[in-house]
Design a protein around this motif. Structure first.
Motif, PDB file in Angstrom:
ATOM      1  N   ILE A 241       6.879  -1.173   1.634  1.00  0.00           N
ATOM      2  CA  ILE A 241       5.791  -0.413   1.012  1.00  0.00           C
ATOM      3  C   ILE A 241       5.419  -1.107  -0.292  1.00  0.00           C
ATOM      4  CG2 ILE A 241       5.092   1.830   0.071  1.00  0.00           C
ATOM      5  CD1 ILE A 241       7.243   3.119   1.846  1.00  0.00           C
ATOM      6  N   GLU A 242       4.257  -1.724  -0.310  1.00  0.00           N
ATOM      7  CA  GLU A 242       3.862  -2.493  -1.498  1.00  0.00           C
ATOM      8  C   GLU A 242       2.747  -1.835  -2.278  1.00  0.00           C
ATOM      9  OE1 GLU A 242       2.974  -6.527  -0.421  1.00  0.00           O
ATOM     10  OE2 GLU A 242       5.058  -6.988   0.053  1.00  0.00           O
ATOM     11  N   GLU A 243       1.989  -0.981  -1.614  1.00  0.00           N
ATOM     12  CA  GLU A 243       0.812  -0.410  -2.266  1.00  0.00           C
ATOM     13  C   GLU A 243       0.792   1.101  -2.097  1.00  0.00           C
ATOM     14  OE1 GLU A 243      -2.815  -2.212  -0.919  1.00  0.00           O
ATOM     15  OE2 GLU A 243      -1.786  -4.122  -0.563  1.00  0.00           O
ATOM     16  N   THR A 244       0.108   1.751  -3.051  1.00  0.00           N
ATOM     17  CA  THR A 244      -0.037   3.199  -2.975  1.00  0.00           C
ATOM     18  C   THR A 244      -0.689   3.617  -1.661  1.00  0.00           C
ATOM     19  OG1 THR A 244      -0.463   3.036  -5.328  1.00  0.00           O
ATOM     20  CG2 THR A 244      -0.750   5.189  -4.341  1.00  0.00           C
ATOM     21  N   ARG A 245      -1.610   2.785  -1.183  1.00  0.00           N
ATOM     22  CA  ARG A 245      -2.276   3.128   0.082  1.00  0.00           C
ATOM     23  C   ARG A 245      -1.301   3.171   1.250  1.00  0.00           C
ATOM     24  NH1 ARG A 245      -6.753  -0.923   1.287  1.00  0.00           N
ATOM     25  NH2 ARG A 245      -5.101  -2.333   0.656  1.00  0.00           N
ATOM     26  N   HIS A 246      -0.300   2.259   1.242  1.00  0.00           N
ATOM     27  CA  HIS A 246       0.737   2.317   2.284  1.00  0.00           C
ATOM     28  C   HIS A 246       1.485   3.648   2.188  1.00  0.00           C
ATOM     29  CE1 HIS A 246       1.011  -2.345   1.846  1.00  0.00           C
ATOM     30  NE2 HIS A 246       0.169  -2.043   2.814  1.00  0.00           N
TER      31      HIS A 246
END
Ligand code: C2E
Ligand code: MG
Ligand code: MG
Ligand code: MG
Length: 279
Positions: A241-246
């Protein structure tokens, strides 16, 4: 034909291959030496409950502090370790080191919520005899509670020697150790073994997590894995999980746990402990 020499088919050992095998040989010797010289390290990546954003535990990840090449990630040397038969020793060392570390944190902060520990075991290691006794021994020596240990294995481990593996998994499970299937979705994708073995958790490979925003098939796969796990009363951990969207997408699908650079990279022991206190 090749036997009589001269033809291209005869030359099985090209200069490039020779160079490559010399490099491997060097690495092998350095790794053996490094093992004896305390050059291996364990780093800890937080695993989060996605709902509350709280740390539930850590995955122990191996590093090699190489005297010339600096800090190496497993991708640079795990193949060599496997091939020269060092993986058993290494996995056992990581298990012991990480159990000692987490047990120490727990003793120093007895009122902090208990943390789980994830440790990776190579497929070949898992098929070796005596794995159960080894794990039990390390847990007994270090005093780390078996019920807080999650062993991560890959699908290939389950395919290696089905009878022996089944027994090992049952024994570990009886001890209280939980079994997590790592990199789920990247392997042979035979779903029969999900029923055949006492597995607790599926870890969704980061390629699917990272692909889910742009690729409908990855998104569908993630959705399917989460739904299937729920049906089977298994838990799910999303990797990468690298981004808030993920994170938002995974929460929307009901994924309970995750890890990734959005929360933290793998951390040294002191940083990991500080992270656990803060979260
Ligand atoms: P893994 O078990 O799937 O571990 C997750 C890998 O993803 C780790 O790489 C971690 O640093 C990386 N990662 C975590 N979050 C993110 C993210 O948000 N983005 C990206 N791009 N990567 C992320 P690492 O530490 O290089 O380890 C690679 C693999 O090496 C592990 O994959 C595991 O299969 C193996 N490994 C690591 N430590 C051990 C060990 O002690 N024993 C054995 N047998 N294998 C190990
Ligand atoms: Mg893992
Ligand atoms: Mg993985
Ligand atoms: Mg992986």
């Amino acid at each position: 034909r090749a036997k009589h020499g001269g033809g291209a088919g005869h030359q099985v050992f090209t200069p490039q291959m020779r160079e490559h095998s010399m490099r491997i040989g060097r690495l092998e010797n350095e790794l053996k030496r490094g093992l004896g010289r305390d050059e291996l390290r364990v780093v800890y990546q937080p695993i989060m409950a996605l709902g509350e954003g709280r740390v539930v535990g850590f995955e122990a990840l191996l590093r090699w502090q190489h005297p010339e090449h600096g800090l190496l990630e497993p991708g640079a040397f795990l193949d060599v370790a496997e091939d020269c038969g060092l993986m058993l020793d290494i996995d056992r060392w990581v298990l012991r080191e990480a159990c000692v570390q987490l047990r120490r944190w727990q003793q120093e902060s007895p009122h902090a919520p208990p943390l789980t520990l994830n440790v990776n075991f190579s497929a070949r290691h898992f098929a070796a005899p005596g794995v159960y006794e080894q794990v039990r021994g390390v847990l007994a020596d270090t005093g780390f509670p078996p019920a807080r240990l999650n062993l991560e294995i890959t699908e290939s481990a389950l395919l290696a020697r089905p009878e022996a593996i089944g027994q090992t998994l049952e024994q570990l499970r009886a001890l209280g150790v939980r079994l997590h299937l790592d990199d789920f979705g990247t392997g042979y994708s035979s779903l029969g073994y999900l029923h055949a073995y006492p597995l607790d958790t599926l870890k969704i490979d980061r390629s699917f997590v990272q692909g889910m925003l742009t690729s409908p098939s990855s998104a569908e796969l993630v959705r399917t894995i989460i739904a299937m796990a729920k049906n089977m009363k298994m838990r799910v951990v999303a990797e990468g999980i690298e981004e808030t969207r993920h994170l938002d997408a995974l929460r929307g699908l009901g994924c309970d746990y995750g890890q990734g650079y959005l929360f933290a990279r793998p951390l040294g022991a002191e940083e990991a402990r500080a992270f656990a206190r803060a979260h």
